[in-house]
Scaffold this motif. Structure first.
Motif, short mmCIF file in Angstrom:
data_model
loop_
_atom_site.label_atom_id
_atom_site.label_comp_id
_atom_site.label_asym_id
_atom_site.label_seq_id
_atom_site.Cartn_x
_atom_site.Cartn_y
_atom_site.Cartn_z
N PRO A 169 -11.49 -10.13 3.56
CA PRO A 169 -11.19 -11.19 4.53
C PRO A 169 -11.79 -12.54 4.21
CG PRO A 169 -11.63 -9.13 5.66
CD PRO A 169 -11.89 -8.88 4.21
N GLU A 170 -13.02 -12.58 3.69
CA GLU A 170 -13.63 -13.88 3.40
C GLU A 170 -12.92 -14.57 2.23
OE1 GLU A 170 -16.02 -10.70 1.25
OE2 GLU A 170 -15.11 -10.97 3.24
N GLN A 171 -12.45 -13.80 1.24
CA GLN A 171 -11.70 -14.39 0.14
C GLN A 171 -10.28 -14.76 0.57
OE1 GLN A 171 -11.89 -12.13 -3.52
NE2 GLN A 171 -14.06 -11.70 -3.26
N ALA A 172 -9.68 -13.94 1.43
CA ALA A 172 -8.37 -14.28 1.97
C ALA A 172 -8.44 -15.59 2.75
CB ALA A 172 -7.86 -13.15 2.87
N LEU A 173 -9.51 -15.75 3.52
CA LEU A 173 -9.71 -16.99 4.27
C LEU A 173 -9.83 -18.18 3.33
CD1 LEU A 173 -10.23 -18.41 6.98
CD2 LEU A 173 -12.66 -17.86 6.69
N LEU A 293 -6.67 -15.42 11.64
CA LEU A 293 -7.13 -15.82 10.31
C LEU A 293 -6.48 -17.14 9.89
CD1 LEU A 293 -8.95 -14.67 8.00
CD2 LEU A 293 -6.87 -13.74 6.98
N LEU A 294 -5.21 -17.30 10.19
CA LEU A 294 -4.52 -18.57 9.88
C LEU A 294 -5.17 -19.73 10.63
CD1 LEU A 294 -0.78 -17.43 10.00
CD2 LEU A 294 -2.01 -18.22 7.97
N GLY A 298 -7.37 -23.24 9.16
CA GLY A 298 -6.99 -24.62 9.42
C GLY A 298 -5.54 -24.85 9.75
N PHE A 299 -4.75 -23.79 9.84
CA PHE A 299 -3.34 -23.96 10.22
C PHE A 299 -3.25 -24.16 11.73
CE2 PHE A 299 -3.15 -21.70 6.21
CZ PHE A 299 -2.09 -22.30 5.56
N GLY A 300 -2.37 -25.07 12.13
CA GLY A 300 -2.29 -25.40 13.54
C GLY A 300 -1.17 -24.71 14.28
N HIS A 313 4.99 -7.72 8.67
CA HIS A 313 5.07 -8.98 9.40
C HIS A 313 5.26 -10.15 8.42
CE1 HIS A 313 3.56 -6.54 12.66
NE2 HIS A 313 2.54 -6.20 11.90
N VAL A 314 6.06 -11.11 8.84
CA VAL A 314 6.28 -12.34 8.08
C VAL A 314 5.86 -13.50 8.95
CG1 VAL A 314 8.06 -13.85 7.13
CG2 VAL A 314 8.12 -11.39 6.64
N PHE A 315 5.07 -14.40 8.38
CA PHE A 315 4.59 -15.58 9.10
C PHE A 315 5.04 -16.84 8.37
CE2 PHE A 315 1.74 -12.53 10.93
CZ PHE A 315 1.31 -13.07 12.16
N VAL A 316 5.39 -17.86 9.16
CA VAL A 316 5.46 -19.23 8.68
C VAL A 316 4.35 -19.99 9.39
CG1 VAL A 316 6.78 -21.39 8.74
CG2 VAL A 316 7.92 -19.25 8.15
N ALA A 317 3.54 -20.73 8.61
CA ALA A 317 2.43 -21.48 9.20
C ALA A 317 2.44 -22.89 8.66
CB ALA A 317 1.10 -20.81 8.88
N GLY A 318 2.07 -23.82 9.50
CA GLY A 318 2.02 -25.22 9.10
C GLY A 318 0.83 -25.95 9.70
N ALA A 319 0.84 -27.25 9.51
CA ALA A 319 -0.28 -28.06 9.98
C ALA A 319 -0.40 -28.02 11.49
CB ALA A 319 -0.12 -29.49 9.51
#
Length: 319
Positions: A169-173, A293-294, A298-300, A313-319
């Motif tokens: 998790p820390e490396q994924a982050l 985690l997203l 820093g993803f908003g 699961h599929v995610f889309v993440a942005g600012a």
């Protein structure tokens, strides 16, 4: 042919081998999953993806097929499409037209895979620029220069296949945070995540009845022998895959069958009977835990799609 091709190797080979050697000398010993993927390992992994027990590849593909229009509506147009761990690039091709991609940037540890994907993509999409970057992105991403060559084109980072689960998790982050820093104001991340589910289903996916995953796991010792001038006997190590529910991860091991003395170049390492080498962790997430985690990275904003069983699961993440 591609309008423009650039392949740059951004990996310290001496450090790579030092990390491999040091990991095997530690207790417990470990080998990074990146060493799985020599030519034989890639062929075995392709076979794994076709197995009845191995649901992630086909489940993710079904989500993409069913929800492609809805997912594409959350992505910008005229993009630089950054394919992390691109392999042969085939997972990207159905997306390039829906997002009106101007540029495909393949990122992979294997220059050979990159060369293949650049040629294949360039032949199919003559209007798209194709760029390859050979790098080990278990280390911090360094793509600002490449992406900055087209500063006004939005960026979409594509990381399918639940490969983020191979990172603690820390490396994924840290990786997600690095992607976020590369996105810019309009950019997006499109990522696939394997979900938490019944232990029997998870363990079967990593320990199939035909033994293909066992062969894939033991093949890494052949890679080690070649890379470190070592003398592992892969036949004397058993494949084991177990789900650690406390840490929400599959653990793949190679377990010594009897006491063994192994030479690692000029070093020696004795493995006791039953001693395990850790070859892979694959972390599983609930939608809630990955969304958290997203946010921490820093993803908003983020959007989420899943299959009917909630297995993937599929995610889309942005600012």
């Amino acid at each position: 042919m591609p309008a423009w091709i650039s392949v740059g190797l951004v990996e310290d080979s001496d450090q790579r081998l030092l990390d491999l050697r040091n990991g095997l000398l530690q207790r417990p010993a470990h080998i990074s999953p990146k060493f799985f993927y020599d030519a034989q390992g890639c062929a075995l992994y392709s076979a794994i993806c076709e197995l009845a027990e191995y649901y992630p590849t086909r489940t993710e593909a079904a989500i993409f097929e069913r929800h492609r229009d809805a997912i594409a509506r959350r992505l910008p147009r005229g993009v630089q499409w950054v394919d992390l761990g691109c392999g042969d690039g085939a997972k990207s091709w159905p997306w390039l037209k829906p997002v009106e991609a101007r540029r495909w940037v393949g990122v992979d540890i294997s220059p050979e895979w990159l060369s293949m994907s650049l040629q294949a993509g360039g032949q199919q999409f003559v209007e798209v620029e194709f760029v390859g970057v050979a790098t080990d992105f278990t280390r911090p991403l360094q793509l600002h220069h490449v992406l900055g060559q087209r500063p006004h084109w939005p960026r979409v980072f594509f990381y399918p296949g639940s490969s983020i689960g191979n990172f603690p998790p820390e490396q994924a982050l840290a990786l997600l945070g690095s992607v976020r820093e590369h996105l810019g104001p309009e950019g997006r991340l499109l990522i696939g995540i394997d979900g938490v589910k019944d232990k029997a289903v998870l363990e079967a996916a990593y320990d199939d009845a035909l033994g293909v995953t066992a062969a894939f796991n033991r093949n890494v010792l052949r890679v080690v022998n070649r890379e470190l001038d070592a003398d592992f006997d892969a036949r004397r190590f058993a494949h084991r895959a177990v789900f650690n529910s406390r840490d929400s991860r599959i653990e793949m091991h190679l377990v010594a069958q009897g006491v063994q003395q192994v030479h690692l170049g000029t070093d020696q390492r004795v493995f006791d009977d039953g001693e395990a080498i850790v070859t892979e962790y694959s972390y599983k997430y609930t939608p809630e835990s990955f969304a958290a985690l997203l946010r921490e990275a820093g993803f908003g904003s983020s959007w989420h799609w899943s299959d009917e069983r909630g297995w993937f699961h599929v995610f889309v993440a942005g600012a």
